[in-house]
Design a protein around this motif. Structure first.
Motif, PDB file in Angstrom:
ATOM      1  N   THR A 143       0.775   6.658 -20.893  1.00  0.00           N
ATOM      2  CA  THR A 143       0.266   5.545 -21.695  1.00  0.00           C
ATOM      3  C   THR A 143       1.340   4.454 -21.788  1.00  0.00           C
ATOM      4  O   THR A 143       1.015   3.276 -21.939  1.00  0.00           O
ATOM      5  N   VAL A 146       0.756   1.548 -19.484  1.00  0.00           N
ATOM      6  CA  VAL A 146      -0.381   0.627 -19.667  1.00  0.00           C
ATOM      7  C   VAL A 146      -0.335  -0.124 -20.997  1.00  0.00           C
ATOM      8  O   VAL A 146      -1.204  -0.948 -21.268  1.00  0.00           O
ATOM      9  N   GLN A 147       0.649   0.181 -21.818  1.00  0.00           N
ATOM     10  CA  GLN A 147       0.774  -0.546 -23.085  1.00  0.00           C
ATOM     11  C   GLN A 147       2.242  -0.571 -23.518  1.00  0.00           C
ATOM     12  O   GLN A 147       3.079   0.106 -22.918  1.00  0.00           O
ATOM     13  N   THR A 149       5.629   0.236 -25.434  1.00  0.00           N
ATOM     14  CA  THR A 149       6.168   1.496 -25.962  1.00  0.00           C
ATOM     15  C   THR A 149       7.523   1.176 -26.577  1.00  0.00           C
ATOM     16  O   THR A 149       8.559   1.327 -25.931  1.00  0.00           O
ATOM     17  N   SER A 156       9.016   2.628 -20.136  1.00  0.00           N
ATOM     18  CA  SER A 156       7.752   1.903 -20.040  1.00  0.00           C
ATOM     19  C   SER A 156       7.705   1.062 -18.764  1.00  0.00           C
ATOM     20  O   SER A 156       6.688   1.040 -18.061  1.00  0.00           O
ATOM     21  N   HIS A 160       4.942   1.473 -15.839  1.00  0.00           N
ATOM     22  CA  HIS A 160       4.136   0.349 -15.352  1.00  0.00           C
ATOM     23  C   HIS A 160       4.316   0.218 -13.844  1.00  0.00           C
ATOM     24  O   HIS A 160       3.368  -0.099 -13.122  1.00  0.00           O
ATOM     25  N   CYS A 184      -2.404   9.119 -16.964  1.00  0.00           N
ATOM     26  CA  CYS A 184      -1.573   8.551 -18.023  1.00  0.00           C
ATOM     27  C   CYS A 184      -1.707   9.402 -19.270  1.00  0.00           C
ATOM     28  O   CYS A 184      -2.580   9.158 -20.113  1.00  0.00           O
ATOM     29  N   GLY A 186      -0.912  10.789 -22.993  1.00  0.00           N
ATOM     30  CA  GLY A 186      -0.320  10.304 -24.240  1.00  0.00           C
ATOM     31  C   GLY A 186       0.786  11.274 -24.622  1.00  0.00           C
ATOM     32  O   GLY A 186       1.574  11.691 -23.772  1.00  0.00           O
ATOM     33  N   GLY A 205      -3.111   9.040 -32.280  1.00  0.00           N
ATOM     34  CA  GLY A 205      -4.396   8.439 -31.909  1.00  0.00           C
ATOM     35  C   GLY A 205      -5.581   9.188 -32.489  1.00  0.00           C
ATOM     36  O   GLY A 205      -5.426  10.120 -33.288  1.00  0.00           O
ATOM     37  N   THR A 237      -6.381   7.499 -18.240  1.00  0.00           N
ATOM     38  CA  THR A 237      -5.694   7.870 -19.471  1.00  0.00           C
ATOM     39  C   THR A 237      -6.227   9.218 -19.950  1.00  0.00           C
ATOM     40  O   THR A 237      -7.431   9.480 -19.921  1.00  0.00           O
ATOM     41  N   ASP A 239      -5.358  10.754 -23.246  1.00  0.00           N
ATOM     42  CA  ASP A 239      -4.522  10.451 -24.407  1.00  0.00           C
ATOM     43  C   ASP A 239      -5.252  10.587 -25.739  1.00  0.00           C
ATOM     44  O   ASP A 239      -4.805  10.033 -26.752  1.00  0.00           O
ATOM     45  N   THR A 243      -4.965   4.837 -26.418  1.00  0.00           N
ATOM     46  CA  THR A 243      -4.963   3.461 -25.908  1.00  0.00           C
ATOM     47  C   THR A 243      -6.313   2.775 -26.105  1.00  0.00           C
ATOM     48  O   THR A 243      -6.436   1.576 -25.851  1.00  0.00           O
TER      49      THR A 243
END
Ligand code: NAD
Length: 244
Positions: A143, A146-147, A149, A156, A160, A184, A186, A205, A237, A239, A243
């Protein structure tokens, strides 16, 4: 086409997600070639594979070393004649720190293992799969790929990068019969996260808990199988909805 008697390489096979995937793919009847730089852990995974009547080998290699990657790929190709599935998974996380204080040594090492390591595995395994005109690759991103961290800037960035490699490789090699996807995860309970507090329900989450390595391995096994025959370039993902 079932996975039985086909050949899988798993990197980072000595622990966590890599170990769980090794055991899962082995229960499908795959011959598993386990790669890790930690001999004791790698051999323990091989013992667990054999304990459940599986077949495989362990090869010590550092995925950040071009020579060692070339050697293990050549070794496995010579021994089994082919490579059907490649789980490109070994990775390290490094310590937490805001970017301005983030150590250059940590950044370089994380890039070397997570990003260059993923690149080297792709580069040399794809050569073999290209000759076969078939194969499946699953890269472990995160994760964090894609976002944002916070406090894991290098990690991160590396993940990516793995997402970028996955999409590009899928576009280049899909036409040659090779499917390439990424998982991906989590938060997963493994050695990597053993010193982190994984209990915060909000950080975990919507499912309010981290995952087990087996819950990631199940998705890896699906992606490796013919059930996922139309999946290519997917960034999957796993996770618990983090996300989302
Ligand atoms: P882990 O630390 O339990 O296992 C990683 C394994 O990789 C270890 O056996 C280690 O010896 C091996 N390894 C590390 N560097 C290596 C190198 N240079 N060459 C060969 N082997 C090497 O970690 P894990 O949680 O199972 O992580 C597996 C993958 O999943 C990593 O890419 C990690 O970034 C990713 N991931 C983990 C989580 C998590 O919460 N645990 C979340 C998202 C993604």
């Amino acid at each position: 086409m079932s996975l039985a008697n086909r050949v899988a390489i798993i990197t980072g096979a000595g622990s966590g997600i890599g170990r769980a995937a090794s055991l899962k793919l082995s229960t499908q009847g795959m011959l598993v070639a386990l790669v890790d730089y930690d001999v004791a852990r790698g051999e323990e995974t091989l013992r667990l594979v054999k304990e459940q009547e599986g077949n495989g080998i362990f090869i010590q290699a550092d995925v950040s070393s071009s020579t060692e990657v070339q050697n293990y790929v050549a070794n496995i190709k010579e021994r089994y004649g082919r490579i059907d599935v490649f789980f490109n998974n070994a990775g390290v996380m490094g310590t937490l720190s805001p970017l301005a204080d983030y150590s250059e040594e940590t950044f370089d090492r994380i890039m070397a293992v997570n990003l260059k390591g993923a690149f080297l595995g792709l580069k040399y395994v794809i050569k073999v799969m290209e000759e076969q005109r078939s194969g499946v690759i699953i890269n472990t991103a995160s994760t964090a790929g894609v976002q944002s961290t916070p406090f894991l800037g290098g990690y991160s960035a590396s993940k990516h990068g793995v997402v970028g490699l996955t999409k590009t490789a899928a576009a280049e090699y899909g036409p040659k019969g090779i499917r390439i996807n990424a998982v991906c995860p989590g938060g997963v309970i493994t050695n990597m996260t053993k010193d982190m507090d994984m209990s915060d329900p909000v950080q975990n989450g919507p499912l309010r808990r981290p995952s087990s390595p087996e819950e990631i391995a199940n998705v890896v096994c699906f992606l490796a199988s013919e059930e996922a025959s139309y999946m290519n370039g997917s960034i999957v993902t796993v996770d618990g909805g983090l996300t989302a």
